[in-house]
Scaffold this motif. Structure first.
Motif, PDB file in Angstrom:
ATOM      1  N   ILE A  75      42.677  41.417  90.141  1.00 20.26           N
ATOM      2  CA  ILE A  75      43.827  41.185  89.260  1.00 20.26           C
ATOM      3  C   ILE A  75      44.617  39.991  89.802  1.00 20.26           C
ATOM      4  CG2 ILE A  75      46.072  42.134  88.505  1.00 20.26           C
ATOM      5  CD1 ILE A  75      44.797  44.906  88.471  1.00 20.26           C
ATOM      6  N   GLY A  76      44.955  39.099  88.874  1.00 20.64           N
ATOM      7  CA  GLY A  76      45.938  38.075  89.217  1.00 20.64           C
ATOM      8  C   GLY A  76      45.421  36.793  89.832  1.00 20.64           C
ATOM      9  N   ILE A  77      44.099  36.627  89.989  1.00 23.23           N
ATOM     10  CA  ILE A  77      43.661  35.279  90.380  1.00 23.23           C
ATOM     11  C   ILE A  77      43.013  34.646  89.157  1.00 23.23           C
ATOM     12  CG2 ILE A  77      43.461  35.632  92.889  1.00 23.23           C
ATOM     13  CD1 ILE A  77      40.446  35.875  92.558  1.00 23.23           C
ATOM     14  N   PRO A  78      43.189  33.325  88.984  1.00 18.47           N
ATOM     15  CA  PRO A  78      42.659  32.701  87.771  1.00 18.47           C
ATOM     16  C   PRO A  78      41.146  32.882  87.669  1.00 18.47           C
ATOM     17  CG  PRO A  78      43.950  31.130  89.093  1.00 18.47           C
ATOM     18  CD  PRO A  78      43.824  32.371  89.900  1.00 18.47           C
ATOM     19  N   GLU A  79      40.656  32.940  86.423  1.00 18.26           N
ATOM     20  CA  GLU A  79      39.212  33.093  86.198  1.00 18.26           C
ATOM     21  C   GLU A  79      38.406  32.025  86.917  1.00 18.26           C
ATOM     22  OE1 GLU A  79      37.810  33.369  82.098  1.00 18.26           O
ATOM     23  OE2 GLU A  79      38.804  35.333  82.012  1.00 18.26           O
ATOM     24  N   ASP A  80      38.962  30.805  86.982  1.00 19.41           N
ATOM     25  CA  ASP A  80      38.204  29.716  87.602  1.00 19.41           C
ATOM     26  C   ASP A  80      38.451  29.597  89.107  1.00 19.41           C
ATOM     27  OD1 ASP A  80      40.749  28.756  87.573  1.00 19.41           O
ATOM     28  OD2 ASP A  80      40.295  26.916  86.460  1.00 19.41           O
ATOM     29  N   HIS A  81      39.161  30.553  89.683  1.00 22.93           N
ATOM     30  CA  HIS A  81      39.317  30.585  91.144  1.00 22.93           C
ATOM     31  C   HIS A  81      37.931  30.781  91.750  1.00 22.93           C
ATOM     32  CE1 HIS A  81      40.276  32.150  95.139  1.00 22.93           C
ATOM     33  NE2 HIS A  81      41.532  31.778  94.968  1.00 22.93           N
ATOM     34  N   PRO A  82      37.581  30.042  92.809  1.00 21.25           N
ATOM     35  CA  PRO A  82      36.211  30.150  93.342  1.00 21.25           C
ATOM     36  C   PRO A  82      35.833  31.572  93.772  1.00 21.25           C
ATOM     37  CG  PRO A  82      37.571  28.658  94.690  1.00 21.25           C
ATOM     38  CD  PRO A  82      38.354  28.985  93.461  1.00 21.25           C
ATOM     39  N   GLN A  83      36.814  32.408  94.091  1.00 24.43           N
ATOM     40  CA  GLN A  83      36.476  33.769  94.528  1.00 24.43           C
ATOM     41  C   GLN A  83      36.661  34.826  93.444  1.00 24.43           C
ATOM     42  OE1 GLN A  83      34.723  34.127  96.980  1.00 24.43           O
ATOM     43  NE2 GLN A  83      35.074  32.105  97.849  1.00 24.43           N
ATOM     44  N   SER A  84      36.975  34.376  92.211  1.00 27.27           N
ATOM     45  CA  SER A  84      37.044  35.387  91.151  1.00 27.27           C
ATOM     46  C   SER A  84      35.630  35.851  90.873  1.00 27.27           C
ATOM     47  CB  SER A  84      37.660  34.791  89.880  1.00 27.27           C
ATOM     48  OG  SER A  84      36.671  34.041  89.183  1.00 27.27           O
ATOM     49  N   TYR A  85      35.493  37.046  90.355  1.00 28.12           N
ATOM     50  CA  TYR A  85      34.146  37.550  90.067  1.00 28.12           C
ATOM     51  C   TYR A  85      33.555  36.855  88.839  1.00 28.12           C
ATOM     52  CZ  TYR A  85      34.650  41.021  93.786  1.00 28.12           C
ATOM     53  OH  TYR A  85      34.793  41.642  95.008  1.00 28.12           O
ATOM     54  N   HIS A  86      34.440  36.283  88.005  1.00 30.28           N
ATOM     55  CA  HIS A  86      33.946  35.437  86.908  1.00 30.28           C
ATOM     56  C   HIS A  86      33.193  34.243  87.497  1.00 30.28           C
ATOM     57  CE1 HIS A  86      36.657  37.638  84.210  1.00 30.28           C
ATOM     58  NE2 HIS A  86      36.036  37.071  83.195  1.00 30.28           N
ATOM     59  N   SER A  87      33.844  33.556  88.459  1.00 36.83           N
ATOM     60  CA  SER A  87      33.202  32.385  89.072  1.00 36.83           C
ATOM     61  C   SER A  87      31.934  32.783  89.796  1.00 36.83           C
ATOM     62  CB  SER A  87      34.127  31.713  90.102  1.00 36.83           C
ATOM     63  OG  SER A  87      35.270  31.241  89.484  1.00 36.83           O
ATOM     64  N   PHE A  88      32.024  33.864  90.546  1.00 37.13           N
ATOM     65  CA  PHE A  88      30.863  34.323  91.316  1.00 37.13           C
ATOM     66  C   PHE A  88      29.654  34.518  90.401  1.00 37.13           C
ATOM     67  CE2 PHE A  88      27.999  37.529  92.848  1.00 37.13           C
ATOM     68  CZ  PHE A  88      27.892  37.317  94.216  1.00 37.13           C
ATOM     69  N   MET A  89      29.861  35.245  89.318  1.00 36.59           N
ATOM     70  CA  MET A  89      28.729  35.570  88.439  1.00 36.59           C
ATOM     71  C   MET A  89      28.175  34.319  87.764  1.00 36.59           C
ATOM     72  SD  MET A  89      28.017  38.662  88.934  1.00 36.59           S
ATOM     73  CE  MET A  89      26.666  38.726  87.767  1.00 36.59           C
ATOM     74  N   HIS A  90      29.084  33.425  87.408  1.00 35.80           N
ATOM     75  CA  HIS A  90      28.649  32.189  86.767  1.00 35.80           C
ATOM     76  C   HIS A  90      27.789  31.374  87.746  1.00 35.80           C
ATOM     77  CE1 HIS A  90      28.708  28.864  84.018  1.00 35.80           C
ATOM     78  NE2 HIS A  90      29.114  28.071  84.988  1.00 35.80           N
ATOM     79  N   GLU A  91      28.294  31.219  88.972  1.00 36.74           N
ATOM     80  CA  GLU A  91      27.607  30.398  89.978  1.00 36.74           C
ATOM     81  C   GLU A  91      26.306  31.018  90.464  1.00 36.74           C
ATOM     82  OE1 GLU A  91      28.248  27.350  91.009  1.00 36.74           O
ATOM     83  OE2 GLU A  91      29.873  27.335  89.530  1.00 36.74           O
ATOM     84  N   LYS A  92      26.333  32.331  90.683  1.00 40.65           N
ATOM     85  CA  LYS A  92      25.181  32.981  91.332  1.00 40.65           C
ATOM     86  C   LYS A  92      24.103  33.429  90.363  1.00 40.65           C
ATOM     87  CE  LYS A  92      27.211  32.871  95.376  1.00 40.65           C
ATOM     88  NZ  LYS A  92      26.926  31.737  96.238  1.00 40.65           N
ATOM     89  N   LEU A  93      24.481  33.577  89.080  1.00 38.96           N
ATOM     90  CA  LEU A  93      23.460  34.060  88.147  1.00 38.96           C
ATOM     91  C   LEU A  93      23.521  33.401  86.770  1.00 38.96           C
ATOM     92  CD1 LEU A  93      21.121  36.112  87.704  1.00 38.96           C
ATOM     93  CD2 LEU A  93      22.823  37.748  86.896  1.00 38.96           C
ATOM     94  N   PHE A  94      24.642  33.603  86.066  1.00 36.46           N
ATOM     95  CA  PHE A  94      24.639  33.307  84.636  1.00 36.46           C
ATOM     96  C   PHE A  94      24.307  31.852  84.284  1.00 36.46           C
ATOM     97  CE2 PHE A  94      27.772  37.071  84.294  1.00 36.46           C
ATOM     98  CZ  PHE A  94      26.728  37.967  84.146  1.00 36.46           C
ATOM     99  N   LYS A  95      24.814  30.897  85.089  1.00 42.54           N
ATOM    100  CA  LYS A  95      24.579  29.496  84.691  1.00 42.54           C
ATOM    101  C   LYS A  95      23.112  29.083  84.881  1.00 42.54           C
ATOM    102  CE  LYS A  95      25.672  26.592  88.714  1.00 42.54           C
ATOM    103  NZ  LYS A  95      26.632  25.716  89.349  1.00 42.54           N
ATOM    104  N   HIS A  96      22.352  29.934  85.577  1.00 44.44           N
ATOM    105  CA  HIS A  96      20.953  29.586  85.851  1.00 44.44           C
ATOM    106  C   HIS A  96      19.961  30.278  84.917  1.00 44.44           C
ATOM    107  CE1 HIS A  96      22.450  27.911  89.614  1.00 44.44           C
ATOM    108  NE2 HIS A  96      23.080  29.057  89.830  1.00 44.44           N
ATOM    109  N   ILE A  97      20.439  31.190  84.081  1.00 44.97           N
ATOM    110  CA  ILE A  97      19.498  31.957  83.248  1.00 44.97           C
ATOM    111  C   ILE A  97      19.826  31.778  81.765  1.00 44.97           C
ATOM    112  CG2 ILE A  97      18.968  33.650  85.062  1.00 44.97           C
ATOM    113  CD1 ILE A  97      20.906  35.613  83.659  1.00 44.97           C
ATOM    114  N   ASP A  98      18.934  32.303  80.910  1.00 43.15           N
ATOM    115  CA  ASP A  98      19.081  32.059  79.472  1.00 43.15           C
ATOM    116  C   ASP A  98      19.918  33.126  78.756  1.00 43.15           C
ATOM    117  OD1 ASP A  98      17.245  34.120  79.723  1.00 43.15           O
ATOM    118  OD2 ASP A  98      15.923  33.405  78.126  1.00 43.15           O
TER     119      ASP A  98
END
Ligand code: GLP
Length: 268
Positions: A75-98
């Motif tokens: 709660i309370g950190i921006p979505e684009d914060h490098p340690q948000s779970y949004h960023s984590f999932m984008h970097e570690k999985l979602f941006k690499h798959i279809d």
């Protein structure tokens, strides 16, 4: 509970990715009947994600009809914060798959009405017919998602205050400064995870040994929330050797032996 003891993190990743790929492919998901997958963050799933990415690239698996629901978000950190779970999932999985972006669901820790956000998340999971497989990790204190010790074992998606141990453990992602770690999060409940048709839990390293001892050999106890998985109909715990260090020798031998029998057939 089925317990699979692998050599190391890489083997865990290969086995888990293989398992997920087979399940998704056997399901033959379509737009009308998508496969619903629950996903975690943390270091434990990284090897699995890397393997899923590789297998997606070579065409063994498509995520175009897979719907994902993540376990939790600060709660309370921006979505684009490098340690948000949004960023984590984008970097570690979602941006690499279809996976189409509209198939991805992650709790919004910045929603104006956090309680409503949690209720709607639960509702959306139900609208998709529930979660087919929930992949998860485990905290050193036995937490699952952000269900800290003392969590209700029938809890649903809600706001949780993080406990001291978790803040300390996660400070490694915040320049080792515990003061930078958010103190609250949104998380699916233990009950939400229990409702999944299947649960896969990953545990890597000696630091998880105490939790495994309590979760595997202890009683079902809210102070070790993941112990609730003992009563799940289909849960597989996939760990490495160091994570089993606090288990009794006979427990380890038992689970290794039954895997050996199921791989090589019984002699009866
Ligand atoms: C975090 C996450 C959990 C995760 C756990 C273990 O607190 N909220 O979902 O399972 O830590 O993380 P790791 O896999 O890095 O040990």
């Amino acid at each position: 509970m089925r317990i699979l003891i692998n050599q190391d993190e890489k083997e865990i990743g290969h086995w888990t990715a293989d398992y997920l790929i087979k399940k998704i492919n056997d399901f033959s998901p379509t737009v009308e009947k998508p496969f619903v997958l629950g996903l975690p963050t943390g270091s434990s799933p990284i090897a699995t994600y890397n393997e899923l990415i590789r297998r997606n690239r070579i065409g063994d698996i498509s995520f175009s009809h897979v719907i994902t629901f993540n376990m939790d978000e600060y709660i309370g950190i921006p979505e684009d914060h490098p340690q948000s779970y949004h960023s984590f999932m984008h970097e570690k999985l979602f941006k690499h798959i279809d996976i189409p972006v509209e198939n991805i669901n992650i709790l919004n820790g910045n929603a104006d009405d956090l309680e409503k956000e949690c209720l709607e998340y639960e509702k959306k999971i139900l609208e998709y017919g529930g979660i087919d497989i929930f992949l998860g990790g485990i905290g050193m204190d036995g937490h699952i998602a952000f269900n800290e010790p003392g969590s209700s074992l029938t809890s649903r998606t809600r706001i949780k205050s993080l406990c001291y141990d978790t803040i300390q453990a996660n400070s490694r992602f915040f320049e080792n400064d515990a003061h930078r770690v958010p103190t609250t999060a949104l998380t699916v409940g233990v009950g939400t995870i229990m409702d999944a048709r299947e649960v896969l839990i990953l545990a890597v390293g000696y630091k998880k040994a105490r939790a495994l001892k309590e979760v595997v050999e202890g009683s079902v106890n809210h102070m070790w929330p993941a112990s609730m998985l003992q009563v799940h109909q289909k849960c597989i715990l996939i760990c490495d050797e160091p994570a089993t260090m606090e288990l009794q020798v006979k427990t380890v031998k038992y689970f290794k032996n039954i895997e050996h029998i199921s791989t090589h057939g019984s002699h009866q």
